[in-house]
Write a protein that holds these residues in place. Structure first.
Motif, PDB file in Angstrom:
ATOM      1  N   GLU A   1       7.821  18.685  -6.443  1.00  0.00           N
ATOM      2  CA  GLU A   1       8.429  19.950  -6.034  1.00  0.00           C
ATOM      3  C   GLU A   1       8.418  20.870  -7.245  1.00  0.00           C
ATOM      4  O   GLU A   1       9.257  20.760  -8.137  1.00  0.00           O
ATOM      5  CB  GLU A   1       9.846  19.740  -5.515  1.00  0.00           C
ATOM      6  CG  GLU A   1       9.882  19.008  -4.193  1.00  0.00           C
ATOM      7  CD  GLU A   1      11.261  18.957  -3.573  1.00  0.00           C
ATOM      8  OE1 GLU A   1      12.171  19.689  -4.027  1.00  0.00           O
ATOM      9  OE2 GLU A   1      11.422  18.176  -2.628  1.00  0.00           O
ATOM     10  N   TYR A   2       7.455  21.756  -7.268  1.00  0.00           N
ATOM     11  CA  TYR A   2       7.240  22.639  -8.409  1.00  0.00           C
ATOM     12  C   TYR A   2       8.464  23.506  -8.680  1.00  0.00           C
ATOM     13  O   TYR A   2       8.878  23.651  -9.842  1.00  0.00           O
ATOM     14  CB  TYR A   2       6.004  23.512  -8.174  1.00  0.00           C
ATOM     15  CG  TYR A   2       5.712  24.433  -9.324  1.00  0.00           C
ATOM     16  CD1 TYR A   2       5.061  23.963 -10.460  1.00  0.00           C
ATOM     17  CD2 TYR A   2       6.101  25.767  -9.293  1.00  0.00           C
ATOM     18  CE1 TYR A   2       4.797  24.799 -11.534  1.00  0.00           C
ATOM     19  CE2 TYR A   2       5.841  26.612 -10.359  1.00  0.00           C
ATOM     20  CZ  TYR A   2       5.198  26.117 -11.475  1.00  0.00           C
ATOM     21  OH  TYR A   2       4.946  26.946 -12.531  1.00  0.00           O
ATOM     22  N   ASP A   3       9.062  24.073  -7.654  1.00  0.00           N
ATOM     23  CA  ASP A   3      10.212  24.967  -7.824  1.00  0.00           C
ATOM     24  C   ASP A   3      11.418  24.262  -8.446  1.00  0.00           C
ATOM     25  O   ASP A   3      12.175  24.873  -9.195  1.00  0.00           O
ATOM     26  CB  ASP A   3      10.640  25.590  -6.493  1.00  0.00           C
ATOM     27  CG  ASP A   3       9.595  26.529  -5.928  1.00  0.00           C
ATOM     28  OD1 ASP A   3       8.667  26.912  -6.670  1.00  0.00           O
ATOM     29  OD2 ASP A   3       9.698  26.886  -4.745  1.00  0.00           O
ATOM     30  N   ARG A   4      11.586  22.999  -8.139  1.00  0.00           N
ATOM     31  CA  ARG A   4      12.727  22.232  -8.662  1.00  0.00           C
ATOM     32  C   ARG A   4      12.366  21.421  -9.899  1.00  0.00           C
ATOM     33  O   ARG A   4      13.240  20.805 -10.494  1.00  0.00           O
ATOM     34  CB  ARG A   4      13.267  21.310  -7.569  1.00  0.00           C
ATOM     35  CG  ARG A   4      13.871  22.095  -6.402  1.00  0.00           C
ATOM     36  CD  ARG A   4      14.307  21.200  -5.274  1.00  0.00           C
ATOM     37  NE  ARG A   4      15.350  20.282  -5.690  1.00  0.00           N
ATOM     38  CZ  ARG A   4      15.680  19.183  -5.015  1.00  0.00           C
ATOM     39  NH1 ARG A   4      15.043  18.879  -3.894  1.00  0.00           N
ATOM     40  NH2 ARG A   4      16.631  18.399  -5.442  1.00  0.00           N
ATOM     41  N   MET A   5      11.073  21.402 -10.260  1.00  0.00           N
ATOM     42  CA  MET A   5      10.595  20.664 -11.435  1.00  0.00           C
ATOM     43  C   MET A   5      10.957  19.172 -11.354  1.00  0.00           C
ATOM     44  O   MET A   5      11.411  18.561 -12.320  1.00  0.00           O
ATOM     45  CB  MET A   5      11.144  21.269 -12.726  1.00  0.00           C
ATOM     46  CG  MET A   5      10.833  22.749 -12.898  1.00  0.00           C
ATOM     47  SD  MET A   5       9.139  23.100 -13.344  1.00  0.00           S
ATOM     48  CE  MET A   5       9.061  22.463 -14.987  1.00  0.00           C
TER      49      MET A   5
ATOM     50  N   SER B   1      12.887  14.170 -13.141  1.00  0.00           N
ATOM     51  CA  SER B   1      12.467  15.486 -13.621  1.00  0.00           C
ATOM     52  C   SER B   1      11.075  15.384 -14.229  1.00  0.00           C
ATOM     53  O   SER B   1      10.699  14.359 -14.803  1.00  0.00           O
ATOM     54  CB  SER B   1      13.459  16.029 -14.650  1.00  0.00           C
ATOM     55  OG  SER B   1      13.378  15.313 -15.862  1.00  0.00           O
TER      56      SER B   1
END
Length: 92
Positions: A12-16, A34
């Motif tokens: 999930e790129y937005d949440r890293m 993470s």
């Protein structure tokens, strides 16, 4: 019970984070790590988003061992409760 490997869910790129699961018998346990923790584990530069699954596979044993330790210590977060791994979780 002992946790066993589950499935890779995705990056999930937005949440890293990278989401994955583990199993306690028939119960699926949601987990996340993470991306900065994974980069720290490899000791190299940040990998590209399309390389996160391969990076997770390379680090899977270490990631799952840490998740199992937090599970035994009942260190759950979120709703539904799951295991979240950060860089600090891998420090001695």
């Amino acid at each position: 019970m002992t946790l066993t490997s589950g499935r890779f869910i995705g990056h999930e790129y937005d949440r890293m984070i990278v989401r994955f699961s583990m199993h306690d018998g028939a119960r699926e346990i949601p987990c996340a790590i993470s991306t900065s923790a994974m980069d720290d584990l490899e000791g190299g530069p940040q990998v590209k988003p399309d390389q996160r699954e391969a990076q997770f596979i390379r680090l899977r044993d270490r990631i799952e061992a840490c998740a199992a330790s937090k599970y035994r210590a009942t260190e759950f977060e979120g709703t539904p409760p799951g295991i979240v791994l950060r860089g600090i979780d891998f420090r001695p």
